[in-house]
Motif scaffolding. Structure first.
Motif, PDB file in Angstrom:
ATOM      1  N   ARG A 142       2.757  14.758  36.754  1.00 58.68           N
ATOM      2  CA  ARG A 142       3.533  15.800  37.421  1.00 58.68           C
ATOM      3  C   ARG A 142       4.829  15.246  37.992  1.00 58.68           C
ATOM      4  O   ARG A 142       5.882  15.884  37.914  1.00 58.68           O
ATOM      5  CB  ARG A 142       2.702  16.462  38.527  1.00 58.68           C
ATOM      6  N   THR A 143       4.749  14.040  38.553  1.00 59.42           N
ATOM      7  CA  THR A 143       5.964  13.413  39.084  1.00 59.42           C
ATOM      8  C   THR A 143       6.978  13.184  37.974  1.00 59.42           C
ATOM      9  O   THR A 143       8.161  13.508  38.107  1.00 59.42           O
ATOM     10  CB  THR A 143       5.619  12.073  39.758  1.00 59.42           C
ATOM     11  N   SER A 185       7.076  14.748  35.134  1.00 61.51           N
ATOM     12  CA  SER A 185       7.514  16.025  34.563  1.00 61.51           C
ATOM     13  C   SER A 185       8.641  16.635  35.379  1.00 61.51           C
ATOM     14  O   SER A 185       9.597  17.185  34.825  1.00 61.51           O
ATOM     15  CB  SER A 185       6.324  16.994  34.484  1.00 61.51           C
ATOM     16  N   TRP A 186       8.549  16.530  36.706  1.00 59.54           N
ATOM     17  CA  TRP A 186       9.612  17.088  37.530  1.00 59.54           C
ATOM     18  C   TRP A 186      10.867  16.236  37.496  1.00 59.54           C
ATOM     19  O   TRP A 186      11.977  16.755  37.624  1.00 59.54           O
ATOM     20  CB  TRP A 186       9.127  17.288  38.969  1.00 59.54           C
ATOM     21  N   GLU A 187      10.701  14.941  37.301  1.00 59.36           N
ATOM     22  CA  GLU A 187      11.885  14.093  37.101  1.00 59.36           C
ATOM     23  C   GLU A 187      12.604  14.479  35.810  1.00 59.36           C
ATOM     24  O   GLU A 187      13.837  14.548  35.762  1.00 59.36           O
ATOM     25  CB  GLU A 187      11.466  12.620  37.061  1.00 59.36           C
ATOM     26  N   ALA A 218      12.391  17.466  34.361  1.00 57.29           N
ATOM     27  CA  ALA A 218      12.961  18.790  34.579  1.00 57.29           C
ATOM     28  C   ALA A 218      14.257  18.706  35.382  1.00 57.29           C
ATOM     29  O   ALA A 218      15.213  19.445  35.124  1.00 57.29           O
ATOM     30  CB  ALA A 218      11.951  19.680  35.307  1.00 57.29           C
ATOM     31  N   GLU A 219      14.303  17.797  36.361  1.00 57.19           N
ATOM     32  CA  GLU A 219      15.523  17.624  37.149  1.00 57.19           C
ATOM     33  C   GLU A 219      16.669  17.131  36.273  1.00 57.19           C
ATOM     34  O   GLU A 219      17.800  17.608  36.375  1.00 57.19           O
ATOM     35  CB  GLU A 219      15.257  16.621  38.273  1.00 57.19           C
ATOM     36  N   SER A 237      17.831  19.999  34.196  1.00 52.68           N
ATOM     37  CA  SER A 237      18.579  20.950  35.022  1.00 52.68           C
ATOM     38  C   SER A 237      20.003  20.483  35.239  1.00 52.68           C
ATOM     39  O   SER A 237      20.945  21.285  35.229  1.00 52.68           O
ATOM     40  CB  SER A 237      17.881  21.150  36.366  1.00 52.68           C
ATOM     41  N   THR A 283       1.463  18.652  30.216  1.00 56.36           N
ATOM     42  CA  THR A 283       1.748  18.480  31.641  1.00 56.36           C
ATOM     43  C   THR A 283       3.149  17.929  31.850  1.00 56.36           C
ATOM     44  O   THR A 283       3.884  18.372  32.739  1.00 56.36           O
ATOM     45  CB  THR A 283       0.716  17.536  32.276  1.00 56.36           C
ATOM     46  N   PRO A 339       7.526  21.954  32.748  1.00 55.05           N
ATOM     47  CA  PRO A 339       8.727  22.384  33.481  1.00 55.05           C
ATOM     48  C   PRO A 339       9.994  22.313  32.639  1.00 55.05           C
ATOM     49  O   PRO A 339      10.845  23.205  32.698  1.00 55.05           O
ATOM     50  CB  PRO A 339       8.783  21.405  34.667  1.00 55.05           C
TER      51      PRO A 339
END
Length: 512
Positions: A134-135, A137-139, A141-142, A145, A230, A234
């Motif tokens: 999850r960590t 994945s959000w990195e 996604a960031e 973005s 996973t 994102p």
């Protein structure tokens, strides 16, 4: 966590009793399920690790063990962990035989190791992996973005995803065609695409489009430990937004592009100088030839438009895109090569041929190069009208009657057209006649009497009488090319004047 990781954990003292293949030992464990029934399949999910002591399984018939393992293999489970010492001093031979035949890894949990210890170890490792995934994945996604906010291309975002997973990636549409890939040199075979279309494993991540379109992110040969779904979920959401919105956000000049398209048909209200100023405000170079591309946006078939868009990105150094009335308009300058295919064809023809290869059924019109602002305005006007009449990619003619009419409309021709048709309108109003309708149908039928009569459901003599009356009112001969052309242009010039022309048959609208 994979089965091999469990075997490598010294504290668990697990032993493998089957000559399992490498692919089975590398199977990812999704969870563990302690269960003591002969048919546990209703309670199991894919790749779960089955924990059992074999309580109540005092089975001597090898066929029963084979049926038990066969049900588990059908789920499929990642492995069977069988505890000895409680109900069975040794692993049942029939179980070992069945697990070997069906290539299901069979692990022995010795008496000294409790089920709770195995369960706790698997739970802790899976939770740690999911937190790390999850960590990451959000990195990811960031990072995606940031690219999206900076106006980067869709391929830049796809490259970020590919670098994160460390292997080739692609986006395919509902029909299984690749619309974007990374790296650009990667090749996706028919087998790759066929497998991606039917697989439900973690290599295929659907993009949540929120409409009738279906796109999937496909990963090939990842070596990462965490589940790809996973890691990529994102980022997949960001890519879905980009696929839908980036068609019209290639440029930050959306208001100016919208104003330019709104001014195109207003020949009387918007002079050349004003149109030229709006054109320059879009950021395009007025001294550079401009190509016009129009394509119809169809819900559920964005893939075709995207493939055309990617072709244009490769072909031009400057590309401005916007959407108006469900039509995507692209203004392109600075071609990378005047003859990219080496065929000697003009660039517009070469691009149309490529469009027909990647999107044969996409309604699209190419026009250009337009060497002046006047040419560009005519090109936009013609492409906007023609794109609704074609069923595939075409190159607009160098000169069409629509362009002639558009050019004439800015020089008082509309007023002249209204004056020419005024006697006909007055006669129809006074006598409840159908002369204007007859004239429209006659011209729309290529001036063929038989076809006109069938269209209007009238006798040939009635048509002849009406045509003679029309010639008298218009002071023109309708059996000459010049007279027919003047009437056709007058009617089409008045097409945008609903208060001037009454409703008539389809030909009266002159969309044909």
């Amino acid at each position: 966590m994979i089965v091999a990781d469990l075997l490598a954990e010294d504290t668990l003292q697990l032993r493998l009793h089957t000559p399992s293949s490498r692919s089975r030992l590398e199977c990812r464990i999704s969870w563990c399920a302690p269960i003591e029934v002969m048919d546990p399949t209703p309670f199991l999910s894919r790749n779960v690790l089955v924990l059992t002591n074999g309580i109540g399984m005092n089975i001597d018939d090898d066929r029963t063990w084979h049926a038990y393992v066969e049900r588990l293999a059908h789920v499929p489970v990642s492995a069977i962990a069988f505890g000895t010492g409680a109900a069975h001093r040794l692993l049942p031979k029939g179980l070992v035989k069945a697990a070997t035949a069906l290539d299901v890894p069979l692990l022995e949990i010795p008496r000294a190791v409790s089920f709770l210890q195995v369960h706790r170890h698997i739970t802790n490792v899976l939770q740690a992996e999911r937190f790390a995934a999850r960590t990451r994945s959000w990195e990811l996604a960031e990072a995606c973005s940031r690219h999206a906010a900076a106006g980067s291309s869709f391929r830049t975002i796809l490259a970020e995803v590919g670098k994160s997973v460390g292997c080739p990636v692609s986006v395919i549409d509902g029909g299984g065609s690749v619309i974007a890939q990374w790296p650009a040199t990667s090749r996706w075979t028919d087998d790759d695409l066929r497998q991606a279309a039917v697989d439900d494993d973690e290599r295929v991540v659907p993009l949540p489009m929120g409409g009738g379109d279906s796109f999937r992110l496909v990963v090939r040969g990842s070596e990462r430990d965490e589940p790809l779904a996973t890691l990529l979920a994102p980022a997949a959401s960001i890519m879905a937004v980009q696929l839908r919105s980036a068609l019209q956000t290639t440029s930050r000049k959306q208001p100016q592009l919208g104003a330019l398209l709104a001014q195109v048909p207003d020949w009387e209200g918007v002079a050349r100088q004003e149109f030229a100023r709006t054109f320059r405000s879009t950021g395009l170079d007025a001294d550079q030839p401009t190509y016009v591309i129009a394509a119809v946006l169809t819900e559920g078939d964005l893939g075709s438009v995207w493939r055309i868009r990617l072709v244009l990105q490769e072909a031009f150094g400057v590309l401005q895109i916007t959407v108006r009335d469900d039509v995507i308009f692209a203004l392109a300058q600075r071609p990378a090569a005047d003859d990219p295919d080496g065929t000697g064809q003009p660039l517009a023809a070469s691009l149309a041929a490529r469009f027909r290869t990647v999107a044969p059924h996409q309604a699209a019109v190419l026009k250009g190069p337009c060497g002046s602002v006047d040419e560009l305005r005519l090109g936009l006007h013609e492409a906007a009208g023609l794109v609704h009449q074609v069923t595939g990619p075409v190159v607009a003619a160098e000169l069409g009657i629509g362009s002639l009419l558009a050019a004439a409309a800015s020089h008082g021709a509309c007023a002249g057209a209204r004056r020419l048709l005024a006697p006909v309108l007055a006669y129809d109003e006074e006598h409840s006649g159908h002369l204007l309708q007859t004239l429209a149908a006659y011209l729309d039928s290529d001036c063929r009497p038989a076809r006109t009569c069938r269209r209007l459901f009238i006798h040939r003599n009635t048509l002849i009488q009406r045509l003679r009356k029309l010639e008298s009112l218009l002071a023109l001969r309708l059996d000459t090319l010049e007279g027919q052309t003047v009437c056709l242009m007058a009617l089409r010039l008045c097409q945008g004047q609903p208060h001037t022309l009454p409703a008539g048959p389809p030909g009266a609208r002159f969309g044909a």
